[in-house]
Design an enzyme around this catalytic site. Structure first.
Site, PDB file in Angstrom:
ATOM      1  N   GLY A  12       0.517  -1.060  -0.002  1.00 33.69           N
ATOM      2  CA  GLY A  12      -0.264   0.156  -0.379  1.00 33.69           C
ATOM      3  C   GLY A  12       0.567   1.090  -0.040  1.00 33.69           C
ATOM      4  O   GLY A  12       0.547   2.126  -0.154  1.00 33.69           O
ATOM      5  N   MET A  53       5.407   4.872  -4.561  1.00 36.25           N
ATOM      6  CA  MET A  53       6.551   4.957  -4.478  1.00 36.25           C
ATOM      7  C   MET A  53       6.585   5.917  -5.882  1.00 36.25           C
ATOM      8  O   MET A  53       5.676   5.354  -6.719  1.00 36.25           O
ATOM      9  CB  MET A  53       6.761   3.757  -4.952  1.00 36.25           C
ATOM     10  CG  MET A  53       9.407   4.015  -4.679  1.00 36.25           C
ATOM     11  SD  MET A  53       9.681   2.725  -5.005  1.00 36.25           S
ATOM     12  CE  MET A  53       9.418   2.221  -6.893  1.00 36.25           C
ATOM     13  N   PRO A  54       7.145   6.653  -6.149  1.00 39.41           N
ATOM     14  CA  PRO A  54       7.890   7.531  -6.732  1.00 39.41           C
ATOM     15  C   PRO A  54       7.580   6.972  -8.392  1.00 39.41           C
ATOM     16  O   PRO A  54       8.912   6.288  -8.143  1.00 39.41           O
ATOM     17  CB  PRO A  54       8.565   9.236  -6.878  1.00 39.41           C
ATOM     18  CG  PRO A  54       8.042   9.061  -4.679  1.00 39.41           C
ATOM     19  CD  PRO A  54       8.078   7.592  -4.571  1.00 39.41           C
ATOM     20  N   ALA A  55       7.258   6.500  -9.366  1.00 33.15           N
ATOM     21  CA  ALA A  55       8.113   5.167 -10.767  1.00 33.15           C
ATOM     22  C   ALA A  55       9.651   6.014 -10.837  1.00 33.15           C
ATOM     23  O   ALA A  55       9.798   4.591 -11.219  1.00 33.15           O
ATOM     24  CB  ALA A  55       6.822   5.270 -11.358  1.00 33.15           C
ATOM     25  N   ASP A 112      17.334   6.406  -5.589  1.00 36.79           N
ATOM     26  CA  ASP A 112      18.101   5.565  -5.013  1.00 36.79           C
ATOM     27  C   ASP A 112      19.846   4.899  -5.094  1.00 36.79           C
ATOM     28  O   ASP A 112      20.557   5.485  -5.733  1.00 36.79           O
ATOM     29  CB  ASP A 112      18.176   4.520  -6.060  1.00 36.79           C
ATOM     30  CG  ASP A 112      18.545   2.508  -5.798  1.00 36.79           C
ATOM     31  OD1 ASP A 112      17.959   2.226  -5.134  1.00 36.79           O
ATOM     32  OD2 ASP A 112      19.358   2.555  -6.847  1.00 36.79           O
ATOM     33  N   TYR A 117      27.790   1.910  -2.604  1.00 28.70           N
ATOM     34  CA  TYR A 117      27.947   2.592  -4.107  1.00 28.70           C
ATOM     35  C   TYR A 117      28.297   3.735  -2.348  1.00 28.70           C
ATOM     36  O   TYR A 117      29.267   4.921  -3.545  1.00 28.70           O
ATOM     37  CB  TYR A 117      26.889   3.554  -4.098  1.00 28.70           C
ATOM     38  CG  TYR A 117      25.977   2.711  -5.080  1.00 28.70           C
ATOM     39  CD1 TYR A 117      26.669   1.583  -5.574  1.00 28.70           C
ATOM     40  CD2 TYR A 117      24.683   3.037  -5.240  1.00 28.70           C
ATOM     41  CE1 TYR A 117      25.765   1.017  -6.349  1.00 28.70           C
ATOM     42  CE2 TYR A 117      23.870   2.300  -5.774  1.00 28.70           C
ATOM     43  CZ  TYR A 117      24.356   1.278  -6.031  1.00 28.70           C
ATOM     44  OH  TYR A 117      22.711   0.472  -7.275  1.00 28.70           O
ATOM     45  N   LYS A 146      20.398  -0.322  -0.260  1.00 29.67           N
ATOM     46  CA  LYS A 146      20.930  -1.799   0.013  1.00 29.67           C
ATOM     47  C   LYS A 146      21.800  -2.288   0.630  1.00 29.67           C
ATOM     48  O   LYS A 146      23.045  -1.145   0.885  1.00 29.67           O
ATOM     49  CB  LYS A 146      21.384  -1.877  -1.619  1.00 29.67           C
ATOM     50  CG  LYS A 146      19.818  -1.347  -3.048  1.00 29.67           C
ATOM     51  CD  LYS A 146      20.915  -1.127  -4.364  1.00 29.67           C
ATOM     52  CE  LYS A 146      20.068  -0.885  -5.329  1.00 29.67           C
ATOM     53  NZ  LYS A 146      20.504   0.502  -5.544  1.00 29.67           N
ATOM     54  N   HIS A 183      21.152  -6.855  -1.600  1.00 25.74           N
ATOM     55  CA  HIS A 183      21.850  -5.650  -3.460  1.00 25.74           C
ATOM     56  C   HIS A 183      21.614  -7.245  -3.976  1.00 25.74           C
ATOM     57  O   HIS A 183      22.021  -6.626  -5.188  1.00 25.74           O
ATOM     58  CB  HIS A 183      22.808  -5.262  -2.657  1.00 25.74           C
ATOM     59  CG  HIS A 183      23.120  -4.378  -3.663  1.00 25.74           C
ATOM     60  ND1 HIS A 183      24.179  -3.271  -4.017  1.00 25.74           N
ATOM     61  CD2 HIS A 183      23.352  -4.411  -5.053  1.00 25.74           C
ATOM     62  CE1 HIS A 183      24.715  -2.696  -4.966  1.00 25.74           C
ATOM     63  NE2 HIS A 183      23.766  -3.070  -5.692  1.00 25.74           N
TER      64      HIS A 183
HETATM   65  P1  NDP Z   1      21.843   4.090 -16.817  1.00 26.04           P
HETATM   66  O1  NDP Z   1      20.927   3.488 -17.788  1.00 26.04           O
HETATM   67  O2  NDP Z   1      20.834   5.201 -15.665  1.00 26.04           O
HETATM   68  O3  NDP Z   1      22.856   5.305 -17.397  1.00 26.04           O
HETATM   69  C1  NDP Z   1      23.678   6.107 -16.966  1.00 26.04           C
HETATM   70  C2  NDP Z   1      24.763   5.714 -17.934  1.00 26.04           C
HETATM   71  O4  NDP Z   1      24.065   7.030 -18.966  1.00 26.04           O
HETATM   72  C3  NDP Z   1      25.467   7.320 -16.913  1.00 26.04           C
HETATM   73  O5  NDP Z   1      26.905   7.064 -17.787  1.00 26.04           O
HETATM   74  C4  NDP Z   1      25.537   8.453 -17.746  1.00 26.04           C
HETATM   75  O6  NDP Z   1      26.537   9.925 -17.646  1.00 26.04           O
HETATM   76  C5  NDP Z   1      24.042   8.585 -18.892  1.00 26.04           C
HETATM   77  N1  NDP Z   1      23.210   9.093 -18.927  1.00 26.04           N
HETATM   78  C6  NDP Z   1      22.806   9.063 -17.965  1.00 26.04           C
HETATM   79  N2  NDP Z   1      21.431  10.164 -18.403  1.00 26.04           N
HETATM   80  C7  NDP Z   1      21.762   9.929 -19.996  1.00 26.04           C
HETATM   81  C8  NDP Z   1      21.203  10.778 -21.166  1.00 26.04           C
HETATM   82  N3  NDP Z   1      20.229  11.258 -20.948  1.00 26.04           N
HETATM   83  N4  NDP Z   1      21.852  10.859 -22.512  1.00 26.04           N
HETATM   84  C9  NDP Z   1      23.122   9.944 -22.030  1.00 26.04           C
HETATM   85  N5  NDP Z   1      23.623   9.242 -21.621  1.00 26.04           N
HETATM   86  C10 NDP Z   1      22.480  10.219 -20.984  1.00 26.04           C
HETATM   87  O7  NDP Z   1      23.087   2.882 -16.020  1.00 26.04           O
HETATM   88  P2  NDP Z   1      23.635   2.778 -14.466  1.00 26.04           P
HETATM   89  O8  NDP Z   1      24.257   1.603 -14.179  1.00 26.04           O
HETATM   90  O9  NDP Z   1      23.665   4.042 -13.863  1.00 26.04           O
HETATM   91  O10 NDP Z   1      21.756   2.838 -13.498  1.00 26.04           O
HETATM   92  C11 NDP Z   1      20.822   3.387 -12.962  1.00 26.04           C
HETATM   93  C12 NDP Z   1      21.139   3.099 -11.176  1.00 26.04           C
HETATM   94  O11 NDP Z   1      20.487   1.693 -11.064  1.00 26.04           O
HETATM   95  C13 NDP Z   1      22.518   2.922 -10.734  1.00 26.04           C
HETATM   96  O12 NDP Z   1      23.164   4.056 -10.238  1.00 26.04           O
HETATM   97  C14 NDP Z   1      22.092   2.674  -9.706  1.00 26.04           C
HETATM   98  O13 NDP Z   1      20.966   3.311  -8.815  1.00 26.04           O
HETATM   99  C15 NDP Z   1      21.013   1.772 -10.032  1.00 26.04           C
HETATM  100  N6  NDP Z   1      21.981  -0.096 -10.576  1.00 26.04           N
HETATM  101  C16 NDP Z   1      21.227  -0.783  -9.591  1.00 26.04           C
HETATM  102  C17 NDP Z   1      22.351  -1.820  -9.575  1.00 26.04           C
HETATM  103  C18 NDP Z   1      21.929  -3.174  -8.602  1.00 26.04           C
HETATM  104  O14 NDP Z   1      22.742  -4.217  -8.619  1.00 26.04           O
HETATM  105  N7  NDP Z   1      21.253  -3.009  -7.965  1.00 26.04           N
HETATM  106  C19 NDP Z   1      23.350  -2.205 -10.618  1.00 26.04           C
HETATM  107  C20 NDP Z   1      23.331  -1.258 -11.662  1.00 26.04           C
HETATM  108  C21 NDP Z   1      22.898   0.065 -11.355  1.00 26.04           C
HETATM  109  P3  NDP Z   1      26.320  10.467 -17.194  1.00 26.04           P
HETATM  110  O15 NDP Z   1      26.368  10.480 -15.736  1.00 26.04           O
HETATM  111  O16 NDP Z   1      27.962  11.526 -17.383  1.00 26.04           O
HETATM  112  O17 NDP Z   1      25.352  11.768 -17.236  1.00 26.04           O
END
Ligand code: NDP
Length: 296
Positions: free
Chosen positions: A14, A17-19, A48, A53, A78, A111
């Site tokens: 219930g 959470m923002p999507a 997140d 991290y 996590k 995690h």
């Molecule tokens: P994303 O798919 O969010 O992509 C992020 C990458 O894309 C960065 O290199 C960023 O660079 C670049 N980027 C961001 N916005 C744009 C855009 N509009 N156009 C072009 N390039 C863009 O990948 P992540 O792997 O970072 O995943 C997102 C989040 O998911 C993580 O930050 C983390 O919170 C979570 N995560 C969780 C994991 C898990 O094991 N549970 C594993 C991996 C991620 P820049 O910052 O230079 O803009």
């Protein structure tokens, strides 16, 4: 033109959470405060992070600097595998909450499944259940759990996870796992939602350059990243794109004012290669990926 307004999703207990939220994996401590502040200023209300991290302190700092009320931000973190086991996971909550500077977390995840010590993962999950019962966390869940891990968790614990945060982007969609989530009332939250992992790991094929995504983007006057985020939202997932650049943080939030057609959604669904960008969750063990999480 439709107003660009955040969409909320209701978790299986219930809680609202923002999507769409901001991810901060690989955001350095120096970059994180500004990224969080900028995101909140743009309208983001979900952040997140993770103990592993090493930027929880800066997430808390960014949130406070933004001036927003604590209750208006949904904070998700996590527990890392070194803190699995019942008492260690309870203490991991204290470490994360202490660094974030909050009394309560909105969502706390395990995690990784840690299949070669799944007994420790189960005990850590029982600690999450206790934190939930005590009102220290508003919802609990997991990340990177594959069907076999979820099935075992569901059989051996009491609370159905609210969320499983897994790798999902157009090139890797995990549709069978997503179906299992839907059957059990578990929200799929996409990590690497715009396929960052296809880019920063030096892959040959980046989602950002995909001709089909680029063509759909052109048709809407949007970017490929915005099309991917819209695809997640229309398919009912939560997504947490990461950027440290204010312009991209803003771009990634401008996704509530257009609608993909059924054909466009189907064309994106058809991009699935079934090849993951990230490591196989089973390969993540204490021996290969163990790291100590410092005290608050
Ligand atoms: P994303 O798919 O969010 O992509 C992020 C990458 O894309 C960065 O290199 C960023 O660079 C670049 N980027 C961001 N916005 C744009 C855009 N509009 N156009 C072009 N390039 C863009 O990948 P992540 O792997 O970072 O995943 C997102 C989040 O998911 C993580 O930050 C983390 O919170 C979570 N995560 C969780 C994991 C898990 O094991 N549970 C594993 C991996 C991620 P820049 O910052 O230079 O803009």
């Amino acid at each position: 033109m439709v107003k660009n307004e955040q969409v909320y999703t209701t978790l299986n207990n219930g809680v609202q959470m923002p999507a769409l939220g901001l991810g901060v994996f690989q955001s350095s401590p120096e970059q994180t405060v500004g990224a969080v502040e900028s995101a909140i200023a743009q309208g983001y209300r979900l952040i997140d992070t993770a103990a592993s991290y090493f930027n929880e302190r800066q997430v808390g700092e960014g949130m406070r600097r933004s001036g927003i009320a604590r209750a208006d931000v949904f904070l998700e973190t996590k527990i890392w595998i070194n803190d699995y086991g019942y008492h260690a996971a309870l203490h991991a909550f204290d470490k994360s909450a202490g660094k974030l500077g909050v009394d309560r977390l909105d969502l706390l995840l395990l995690h990784q499944p840690l299949p070669n010590r799944f007994d420790l993962a189960l005990d850590a999950y029982r600690a999450l259940e206790k934190l939930l019962a005590d009102g220290k966390v508003r919802a609990i869940g997991v990340s990177n759990f594959m069907p076999e891990h979820l099935q075992r968790l569901l059989a051996e614990t009491s609370v159905v996870p609210a969320v499983n945060q897994i790798e999902v982007h157009p090139f890797f969609q995990q549709t069978a796992l997503q179906r299992l989530h839907a059957e059990r009332g578990i929200l799929t939250q996409a990590w690497s939602p715009i396929g960052g992992i296809t880019s920063y790991r030096g892959g040959e094929k980046r989602t950002f350059d995909d001709p089909i995504l680029m063509e759909i983007a052109r048709q809407h006057g949007k970017s490929a990243a915005q099309v991917m985020l819209r695809w997640h939202l229309q398919e009912g997932r939560s997504a947490i794109p990461k950027s440290t650049k204010p312009a991209r943080i803003a771009e990634n939030f401008e996704v509530f004012d257009f609608e993909l057609s059924g054909d466009q959604i189907a064309a994106i669904d058809a991009l699935d290669t079934r090849v993951r960008g990230g490591p196989d969750p089973a390969s993540i063990t204490l021996e290969t990926y163990g790291k100590e999480i410092p005290e608050a």
